[in-house]
Write an enzyme that holds these catalytic residues in place. Sequence first.
Site, mmCIF file in Angstrom:
data_model
loop_
_atom_site.group_PDB
_atom_site.id
_atom_site.type_symbol
_atom_site.label_atom_id
_atom_site.label_comp_id
_atom_site.label_asym_id
_atom_site.label_seq_id
_atom_site.Cartn_x
_atom_site.Cartn_y
_atom_site.Cartn_z
ATOM 1 N NE ARG A 176 8.322 -2.589 6.333
ATOM 2 C CZ ARG A 176 7.053 -2.251 6.217
ATOM 3 N NH1 ARG A 176 6.685 -1.432 5.264
ATOM 4 N NH2 ARG A 176 6.160 -2.759 7.025
ATOM 5 N NE ARG A 205 5.975 -0.402 10.070
ATOM 6 C CZ ARG A 205 4.906 -0.458 9.295
ATOM 7 N NH1 ARG A 205 4.881 0.155 8.149
ATOM 8 N NH2 ARG A 205 3.848 -1.151 9.691
ATOM 9 N NE ARG A 215 2.151 -5.210 11.118
ATOM 10 C CZ ARG A 215 3.230 -4.950 10.389
ATOM 11 N NH1 ARG A 215 4.426 -5.409 10.766
ATOM 12 N NH2 ARG A 215 3.148 -4.214 9.304
ATOM 13 C CE LYS A 224 -2.043 -1.170 3.943
ATOM 14 N NZ LYS A 224 -1.412 -2.469 4.260
HETATM 15 P P1 AP5 Z 1 4.702 -1.556 1.858
HETATM 16 O O1 AP5 Z 1 4.477 -0.777 0.625
HETATM 17 O O2 AP5 Z 1 5.284 -0.889 3.021
HETATM 18 O O3 AP5 Z 1 3.347 -2.309 2.274
HETATM 19 P P2 AP5 Z 1 2.153 -1.817 3.164
HETATM 20 O O4 AP5 Z 1 0.933 -2.484 2.630
HETATM 21 O O5 AP5 Z 1 2.145 -0.323 3.247
HETATM 22 O O6 AP5 Z 1 2.588 -2.490 4.538
HETATM 23 P P3 AP5 Z 1 2.606 -1.947 6.013
HETATM 24 O O7 AP5 Z 1 3.523 -2.795 6.770
HETATM 25 O O8 AP5 Z 1 2.783 -0.467 6.052
HETATM 26 O O9 AP5 Z 1 1.132 -2.299 6.399
HETATM 27 P P4 AP5 Z 1 0.356 -2.178 7.682
HETATM 28 O O10 AP5 Z 1 -1.012 -2.068 7.151
HETATM 29 O O11 AP5 Z 1 0.608 -3.272 8.629
HETATM 30 O O12 AP5 Z 1 0.961 -0.896 8.415
HETATM 31 P P5 AP5 Z 1 0.366 0.523 8.788
HETATM 32 O O13 AP5 Z 1 1.494 1.443 8.852
HETATM 33 O O14 AP5 Z 1 -0.804 0.853 7.970
HETATM 34 O O15 AP5 Z 1 5.575 -2.827 1.443
HETATM 35 C C1 AP5 Z 1 6.036 -3.744 2.414
HETATM 36 C C2 AP5 Z 1 7.451 -4.209 2.034
HETATM 37 O O16 AP5 Z 1 7.375 -4.952 0.811
HETATM 38 C C3 AP5 Z 1 8.434 -3.054 1.773
HETATM 39 O O17 AP5 Z 1 9.686 -3.415 2.248
HETATM 40 C C4 AP5 Z 1 8.399 -2.917 0.244
HETATM 41 O O18 AP5 Z 1 9.613 -2.428 -0.227
HETATM 42 C C5 AP5 Z 1 8.156 -4.344 -0.201
HETATM 43 N N1 AP5 Z 1 7.406 -4.430 -1.449
HETATM 44 C C6 AP5 Z 1 6.414 -3.609 -1.874
HETATM 45 N N2 AP5 Z 1 5.923 -4.008 -3.079
HETATM 46 C C7 AP5 Z 1 6.634 -5.131 -3.402
HETATM 47 C C8 AP5 Z 1 6.603 -5.999 -4.533
HETATM 48 N N3 AP5 Z 1 5.751 -5.810 -5.552
HETATM 49 N N4 AP5 Z 1 7.451 -7.065 -4.533
HETATM 50 C C9 AP5 Z 1 8.339 -7.267 -3.492
HETATM 51 N N5 AP5 Z 1 8.418 -6.454 -2.407
HETATM 52 C C10 AP5 Z 1 7.574 -5.407 -2.363
HETATM 53 O O19 AP5 Z 1 -0.176 0.244 10.289
HETATM 54 C C11 AP5 Z 1 0.704 -0.049 11.332
HETATM 55 C C12 AP5 Z 1 -0.089 -0.167 12.633
HETATM 56 O O20 AP5 Z 1 -0.679 1.103 12.948
HETATM 57 C C13 AP5 Z 1 -1.251 -1.152 12.633
HETATM 58 O O21 AP5 Z 1 -0.839 -2.459 12.932
HETATM 59 C C14 AP5 Z 1 -2.154 -0.546 13.711
HETATM 60 O O22 AP5 Z 1 -1.672 -0.867 14.999
HETATM 61 C C15 AP5 Z 1 -1.972 0.942 13.505
HETATM 62 N N6 AP5 Z 1 -2.945 1.511 12.558
HETATM 63 C C16 AP5 Z 1 -2.682 2.093 11.348
HETATM 64 N N7 AP5 Z 1 -3.809 2.498 10.756
HETATM 65 C C17 AP5 Z 1 -4.820 2.170 11.581
HETATM 66 C C18 AP5 Z 1 -6.235 2.302 11.499
HETATM 67 N N8 AP5 Z 1 -6.824 2.856 10.431
HETATM 68 N N9 AP5 Z 1 -6.975 1.840 12.534
HETATM 69 C C19 AP5 Z 1 -6.399 1.279 13.621
HETATM 70 N N10 AP5 Z 1 -5.072 1.107 13.760
HETATM 71 C C20 AP5 Z 1 -4.283 1.550 12.740
HETATM 72 MG MG MG Z 2 2.280 1.044 4.855
#
Ligand code: AP5
Ligand code: MG
Length: 190
Positions: free
Chosen positions: A128, A134, A146, A14
């Site tokens: 990552r 992180r 998660r 994402k």
């Molecule tokens: P990346 O692009 O970072 O993926 P992502 O989907 O953004 O993954 P996140 O880890 O950010 O997701 P998340 O939903 O757990 O975290 P968030 O910050 O939202 O890619 C991941 C890796 O893969 C990278 O190293 C990238 O380089 C690699 N990659 C990308 N594309 C690739 C490809 N095609 N092939 C190979 N490799 C690839 O949330 C974190 C925490 O915050 C949650 O757990 C929760 O506690 C809290 N939180 C956030 N939002 C909310 C909400 N709305 N409500 C409640 N709690 C929330």
């Molecule tokens: Mg993300």
Amino acid sequence: MLNLVLFGPPGAGKGTQSQKLIKKYQLVHLSTGDILRGEIAQGTTLGVEAKKLMDDGKLVPDEVVIGMISNKLDSNSDAQGFIFDGFPRTVAQAEALDKLLASKDEKISGMIALQVDEEELEKRLLLRGQESGRSDDANPEIIRKRIVEYQSKTAPVANYYQEQGKLQNIHGIGTIEEIFDNICKVVDTY
Ligand code: AP5
Ligand code: MG
């Protein structure tokens, strides 16, 4: 306005795809995860409370993230559109977002859901975690928590948008460019 929800499990890509989409379509990127990590870095009370939940793989309360998004919508009133990344993550958040946008005569254009299997997600996040700092990427147990939290609380959000005829699934494995091209093909139909 173009208002996209970029959806998918932890590690689906994402954040990576959002960076490319904001450039191409001139959108404002709203990632609740990034906003929360900003609060943690600044050591705010909210950040301290959120960190405990995030490091345990759990969601932070709906009212906290809804408040954050509401503030960001207000402070970007001249935006051409938004990418919502990691939000909405519960059906209650999705309902609140629809209300916030409706109060500004706006709506979600569509949800793009990246489909990636669990084995690939774990592989990406552990990789990552070796360099990102992180803390929620630190070990396989938190990553699995998660994913479980995603399956129980977040996956139903896709049905919410499907019922509105707004869900598009995209295969999320392949090169970043290939996936981006497939997303753009969908966005260009909005
Ligand atoms: P990346 O692009 O970072 O993926 P992502 O989907 O953004 O993954 P996140 O880890 O950010 O997701 P998340 O939903 O757990 O975290 P968030 O910050 O939202 O890619 C991941 C890796 O893969 C990278 O190293 C990238 O380089 C690699 N990659 C990308 N594309 C690739 C490809 N095609 N092939 C190979 N490799 C690839 O949330 C974190 C925490 O915050 C949650 O757990 C929760 O506690 C809290 N939180 C956030 N939002 C909310 C909400 N709305 N409500 C409640 N709690 C929330
Ligand atoms: Mg993300």
